[in-house]
Design a protein around this motif. Structure first.
Motif, PDB file in Angstrom:
ATOM      1  N   UNK A 304      -8.958  30.328   7.612  1.00 35.57           N
ATOM      2  CA  UNK A 304      -8.003  29.287   7.485  1.00 35.57           C
ATOM      3  C   UNK A 304      -7.123  29.272   6.176  1.00 35.57           C
ATOM      4  N   UNK A 305      -7.767  29.718   5.060  1.00 32.70           N
ATOM      5  CA  UNK A 305      -7.226  29.949   3.901  1.00 32.70           C
ATOM      6  C   UNK A 305      -5.951  30.876   3.749  1.00 32.70           C
ATOM      7  N   UNK A 306      -6.205  32.118   4.394  1.00 28.24           N
ATOM      8  CA  UNK A 306      -4.972  32.813   4.755  1.00 28.24           C
ATOM      9  C   UNK A 306      -3.785  32.313   5.522  1.00 28.24           C
ATOM     10  N   UNK A 307      -4.444  31.572   6.800  1.00 24.93           N
ATOM     11  CA  UNK A 307      -3.465  31.175   7.812  1.00 24.93           C
ATOM     12  C   UNK A 307      -2.672  30.143   7.112  1.00 24.93           C
ATOM     13  N   UNK A 308      -3.251  29.205   6.447  1.00 22.82           N
ATOM     14  CA  UNK A 308      -2.486  28.015   6.051  1.00 22.82           C
ATOM     15  C   UNK A 308      -1.576  28.264   4.539  1.00 22.82           C
ATOM     16  N   UNK A 309      -2.211  29.428   3.886  1.00 22.91           N
ATOM     17  CA  UNK A 309      -1.400  29.812   2.901  1.00 22.91           C
ATOM     18  C   UNK A 309      -0.104  30.401   3.066  1.00 22.91           C
ATOM     19  N   UNK A 310       0.134  30.919   4.485  1.00 23.68           N
ATOM     20  CA  UNK A 310       1.456  31.546   4.638  1.00 23.68           C
ATOM     21  C   UNK A 310       1.494  31.294   6.346  1.00 23.68           C
ATOM     22  N   UNK A 311       1.529  30.129   6.684  1.00 23.68           N
ATOM     23  CA  UNK A 311       1.324  29.665   8.062  1.00 23.68           C
ATOM     24  C   UNK A 311       2.316  30.323   9.090  1.00 23.68           C
ATOM     25  N   UNK A 312       3.590  30.286   8.538  1.00 25.58           N
ATOM     26  CA  UNK A 312       4.841  30.596   9.443  1.00 25.58           C
ATOM     27  C   UNK A 312       4.774  32.065   9.710  1.00 25.58           C
ATOM     28  N   UNK A 313       4.258  32.860   8.587  1.00 23.21           N
ATOM     29  CA  UNK A 313       4.400  34.184   8.592  1.00 23.21           C
ATOM     30  C   UNK A 313       3.411  34.711   9.484  1.00 23.21           C
ATOM     31  N   UNK A 314       2.026  34.232   9.444  1.00 19.42           N
ATOM     32  CA  UNK A 314       0.923  34.730  10.353  1.00 19.42           C
ATOM     33  C   UNK A 314       1.351  34.143  11.887  1.00 19.42           C
ATOM     34  N   UNK A 315       1.871  33.127  11.967  1.00 19.55           N
ATOM     35  CA  UNK A 315       2.157  32.673  13.597  1.00 19.55           C
ATOM     36  C   UNK A 315       3.060  33.435  14.086  1.00 19.55           C
ATOM     37  N   UNK A 316       4.353  33.776  13.185  1.00 19.98           N
ATOM     38  CA  UNK A 316       5.426  34.491  13.485  1.00 19.98           C
ATOM     39  C   UNK A 316       4.914  35.799  13.996  1.00 19.98           C
ATOM     40  N   UNK A 380      -6.361  38.502  10.812  1.00 21.93           N
ATOM     41  CA  UNK A 380      -5.957  37.350  11.271  1.00 21.93           C
ATOM     42  C   UNK A 380      -5.034  37.246  12.468  1.00 21.93           C
ATOM     43  N   UNK A 381      -4.035  38.220  12.482  1.00 19.80           N
ATOM     44  CA  UNK A 381      -3.079  38.158  13.532  1.00 19.80           C
ATOM     45  C   UNK A 381      -3.774  38.852  14.798  1.00 19.80           C
ATOM     46  N   UNK A 382      -4.604  39.649  14.582  1.00 21.95           N
ATOM     47  CA  UNK A 382      -5.551  40.186  15.599  1.00 21.95           C
ATOM     48  C   UNK A 382      -6.319  39.115  16.244  1.00 21.95           C
ATOM     49  N   UNK A 383      -6.954  38.320  15.598  1.00 24.71           N
ATOM     50  CA  UNK A 383      -7.815  37.459  15.883  1.00 24.71           C
ATOM     51  C   UNK A 383      -7.119  36.287  16.659  1.00 24.71           C
ATOM     52  N   UNK A 384      -6.163  35.862  16.076  1.00 23.58           N
ATOM     53  CA  UNK A 384      -5.370  34.705  16.767  1.00 23.58           C
ATOM     54  C   UNK A 384      -4.968  35.116  17.980  1.00 23.58           C
ATOM     55  N   UNK A 385      -4.321  36.355  18.054  1.00 25.04           N
ATOM     56  CA  UNK A 385      -3.877  37.001  19.217  1.00 25.04           C
ATOM     57  C   UNK A 385      -4.747  36.879  20.301  1.00 25.04           C
ATOM     58  N   UNK A 386      -6.147  37.263  20.106  1.00 23.61           N
ATOM     59  CA  UNK A 386      -7.265  37.386  20.938  1.00 23.61           C
ATOM     60  C   UNK A 386      -7.543  35.592  21.373  1.00 23.61           C
ATOM     61  N   UNK A 387      -7.353  34.826  20.328  1.00 22.47           N
ATOM     62  CA  UNK A 387      -7.675  33.522  20.782  1.00 22.47           C
ATOM     63  C   UNK A 387      -6.657  32.777  21.400  1.00 22.47           C
ATOM     64  N   UNK A 388      -5.439  33.394  21.366  1.00 17.70           N
ATOM     65  CA  UNK A 388      -4.260  32.759  22.525  1.00 17.70           C
ATOM     66  C   UNK A 388      -4.508  33.421  24.053  1.00 17.70           C
ATOM     67  N   UNK A 389      -5.274  34.642  24.031  1.00 15.91           N
ATOM     68  CA  UNK A 389      -5.172  35.181  25.164  1.00 15.91           C
ATOM     69  C   UNK A 389      -5.763  34.285  26.406  1.00 15.91           C
ATOM     70  N   UNK A 390      -6.859  33.356  26.346  1.00 16.81           N
ATOM     71  CA  UNK A 390      -7.256  32.827  27.398  1.00 16.81           C
ATOM     72  C   UNK A 390      -6.211  31.795  27.879  1.00 16.81           C
ATOM     73  N   UNK A 391      -5.315  31.258  26.957  1.00 18.30           N
ATOM     74  CA  UNK A 391      -4.217  30.471  27.250  1.00 18.30           C
ATOM     75  C   UNK A 391      -3.068  31.088  28.092  1.00 18.30           C
ATOM     76  N   UNK A 392      -3.072  32.393  27.880  1.00 17.75           N
ATOM     77  CA  UNK A 392      -2.115  32.999  28.864  1.00 17.75           C
ATOM     78  C   UNK A 392      -2.562  33.427  30.311  1.00 17.75           C
ATOM     79  N   UNK A 393      -4.037  33.451  30.375  1.00 18.73           N
ATOM     80  CA  UNK A 393      -4.521  33.438  31.633  1.00 18.73           C
ATOM     81  C   UNK A 393      -4.400  32.009  32.362  1.00 18.73           C
ATOM     82  N   UNK A 394      -4.621  31.016  31.516  1.00 15.80           N
ATOM     83  CA  UNK A 394      -4.294  29.608  32.104  1.00 15.80           C
ATOM     84  C   UNK A 394      -2.895  29.641  32.782  1.00 15.80           C
ATOM     85  N   UNK A 395      -2.046  30.005  31.869  1.00 15.46           N
ATOM     86  CA  UNK A 395      -0.581  30.089  32.051  1.00 15.46           C
ATOM     87  C   UNK A 395      -0.223  30.867  33.584  1.00 15.46           C
TER      88      UNK A 395
END
Length: 647
Positions: A304-316, A380-395
């Motif tokens: 979360x330190x890296x994530x919130x350190x540059x939140x917009x870049x990581x999420x983007x 962190x991008x790899x981990x977040x994309x994996x974290x969001x994948x179940x949401x795509x299955x729900x969609x």
């Protein structure tokens, strides 16, 4: 030792609490594991630095999963997949790598680093996708099979990627960490059979390793499993299965190949083995636990330190990578003619980065291809994309799939240009058999079904059928129900089946209605609605199987047929009493205490009927049987007792 116990308890406790809650909310077990990891890691800090080490251990769950997947595939089936495996998989990896690389270079990143980033993000998560497919029953769909072929190619593509990455090393990083490179090289030589070998020698070692896996799996595994099975100790067979998988994974690692690919190949080789089901049952619990542990470590490893350190870049970056991959997959689905909801399942399921991305990123840092800070961000991008994948299955489940089903079922009904003596509503597995029997005997039928896929399947094998809802009066009219003699109701929806029977009985009293019932309650409801003849879809087959079971345990065939006839006769006598009790009940639950008490009494009567000796005339169905001599059952029991004493 106490520390290990505490850590194990924390991980298990988090899984036990989070996963059932996630499943109950319809989120799936994978998202439950990921959330559990986030809670015990970044949120409350119960786990920390050991997460990366545990993750390397838990990655063995992916290795086991691919071994079990291989067990489900015969070599011939794999050969049939070759076009999508190479063509679709190759294009997906190539296009994803090229597009990500081009965008990175446009942002001012050097081509070597850009190519490495493209390779990392071209891979998808085998663990998450296959686990979710298994849970949701999507593996047998067209989209599921297509996604699996791409995942398999990606796992194979990791091998050339590992060979290519060291060639992309940045000179400044190499010079800066020259001593570290020497130490890592020495360590690598201790754990590798191919370090320092020329290209031709490396190729020979790799081919030899693959030959050992294939030949050993085909010729040596069976004698080994027979020897172990003869011990009668289940735990030894489990140890043998683990030894096999671990040994193959170790061999592949020693020669620089993917352990997951090696175990998958071994699984394919053993797919025809008589020990396949035993291997599956022994390894499945280990695979499930290790995969769950792996998903927890992914969640716990989110920094979360890296994530919130540059939140917009990581999420983007995360959303950008997923959008690029989904777009590439969607385009390829048009080229390879993946249709309907399967197209979206294919595109959404593989839109994330994968667990091998962690492996490649670690490897790039070791070989001085990527700076450490960039590698952390990409991890962190790899981990977040994996974290969001179940949401795509729900969609897919909640939004996309229902829309496709609604569109298919709302299309205009076919123009019915034929009329028949028998109208069949529903052409599933039950209706098909009825229709084939009638058509084979020259009876003209009109078949109606409201599922597009079922209609297309019937037409593909030459069975004419019409798309339309059989409960619509206008379709029944154009089907010629006024002149038809029989209406067969075999639709899947129980409520719609009852409503159809009610309408036909009221509007066309001349027609005879035959209906398929799912269970006893549905049977009563259909009768109450006016059906002339009802049959439970499993009754006859269960009766036939039970009769065969009686024969196989020692009953004389004549006696078994007698008992079947007595069972049917007793059931027939009880049907009317049970139906009237059910019908007269005013409670919401018609299977009330009175009904259950009566049913138990009739079960006792059934038991008495089974004990009775038949001395009356034989039924016509029994006359072809030779009756057993007197005292036959006593002789059989005596022989079985003597056989038991010998054993």
């Amino acid at each position: 030792m106490t520390g290990y116990f505490l850590q194990a308890f924390i991980y298990l406790f988090a899984a036990v609490i989070a996963v059932p809650i996630a499943k109950r909310l319809g989120l799936g077990s994978v998202l439950g594991y990921l959330i559990a990891g986030v809670v015990i890691g970044p949120v409350i800090g119960l786990v920390g630095s050991e997460t990366t080490t545990i993750q390397h251990f838990a990655e063995f769950g992916v290795v086991m999963m691919l071994f079990l997947v291989g067990l489900e595939l015969e070599p011939r089936m794999l050969w049939d997949m070759r076009h999508r495996l190479v063509g679709l998989g190759g294009l997906q990896v190539g296009l994803s790598t090229f597009i990500v690389m081009a965008i990175a270079m446009a942002m001012g990143i050097g081509w070597t680093v850009a190519l490495t980033i493209g390779l990392v993000f071209s891979l998808s998560s085998t663990a998450i996708v296959l686990q979710t497919f298994n849970e949701k029953g999507l593996g047998k769909t067209e989209g599921g099979r297509t996604a699996f072929s791409v995942l398999l190619f990606q796992d194979i593509a990791v091998i050339p990627m590992l060979a290519l990455i060291p060639l992309l090393a940045l000179p400044e990083l190499v010079e800066k960490a020259q001593n570290l490179v020497q130490t890592a090289s020495e360590h690598s030589e201790e754990l590798s059979l191919v370090a320092g070998l020329p290209g031709w020698a490396y190729a020979i070692v790799v081919i030899t390793a693959i030959v050992i896996v294939v030949v050993g799996g085909h010729f040596l595994s069976r004698p080994l499993f027979r020897f172990v099975a003869s011990s009668g100790l289940r735990e030894i067979f489990t140890a043998t299965a683990l030894m096999l998988v671990i040994g193959i994974a170790a061999l592949m690692s020693l020669v620089g190949l993917s352990p997951a690919l090696g175990t998958f190949l071994a699984g394919v080789v053993l797919a025809n083995s008589e020990f396949r089901h035993e291997l599956e049952s022994n390894l499945e619990p280990f695979k499930g636990l290790l995969l769950g542990l792996f998903f927890i470590t992914v969640g716990a490893g989110i920094d979360f330190g890296v994530l919130f350190g540059d939140f917009s870049t990581v999420i983007g970056l995360t959303l950008g990578v997923m959008l690029i991959k989904a777009t590439v997959l969607l385009v390829l689905s048009f080229i390879f003619k993946v249709k309907g909801s399967d197209r979206w399942l294919f595109a959404l399921s593989l839109a994330q980065a994968g667990e091998f991305g962690f492996v490649l990123l670690s490897y790039t840092v070791q070989n001085h291809v990527l700076p450490t800070d960039i590698a952390k961000t990409l991890s962190l991008v790899v981990a977040l994309s994996m974290f969001l994948t179940p949401g795509l299955f729900i969609l897919f489940d909640k939004v996309i799939l229902p829309r496709f089903q609604k569109t298919e079922n709302e299309r205009e009904a076919d123009e019915i240009d034929e009329q028949g003596t028998v109208i069949i509503a529903g052409i599933g597995r039950f209706g098909q058999i009825v229709n084939r029997l009638l058509v084979a005997n020259g009876v003209k039928t009109v078949v109606l079904d409201h599922e597009v896929g079922q209609i297309e399947n019937m037409r593909s094998i030459g069975i004419k059928s019409f798309f339309g809802d059989a409960t619509r009066p206008d379709l029944l009219h154009t089907s010629g129900i006024e002149e038809a003699k029989v209406m067969i109701v075999a639709i899947d929806d129980k409520e719609r089946a009852v409503e159809l029977v009610k309408y036909v009985r009221k509007s066309y009293p001349h027609i005879r209605i035959l209906a398929r019932a799912y269970d006893r309650g549905h049977h009563y409801a259909l009768r109450c609605a006016g059906a002339d003849y009802m049959i439970s879809e499993t009754y006859r087959s269960a009766l036939a199987l039970g009769t065969q079971a009686l024969k196989d345990v020692g009953f004389h065939p004549f006696r078994a047929e007698q008992l079947k006839a007595a069972f049917v006769e007793t059931e027939a006598k009880s049907k009317e009493v049970l139906y009237q009790t059910w019908k007269e009940s005013t409670e919401e639950n018609k299977f009330n205490a009175s009904y259950r008490e009566l049913f138990m009494q009739l079960e006792e009567a059934l038991g008495e009927a089974m004990k009775g000796e038949r001395s009356d005339k034989h039924a016509k169905s029994e006359r072809g049987w030779t009756p057993p001599p007197k005292g036959y059952s006593d002789v059989v029991e005596k022989l079985q007792a003597e056989k038991g004493d010998e054993n």
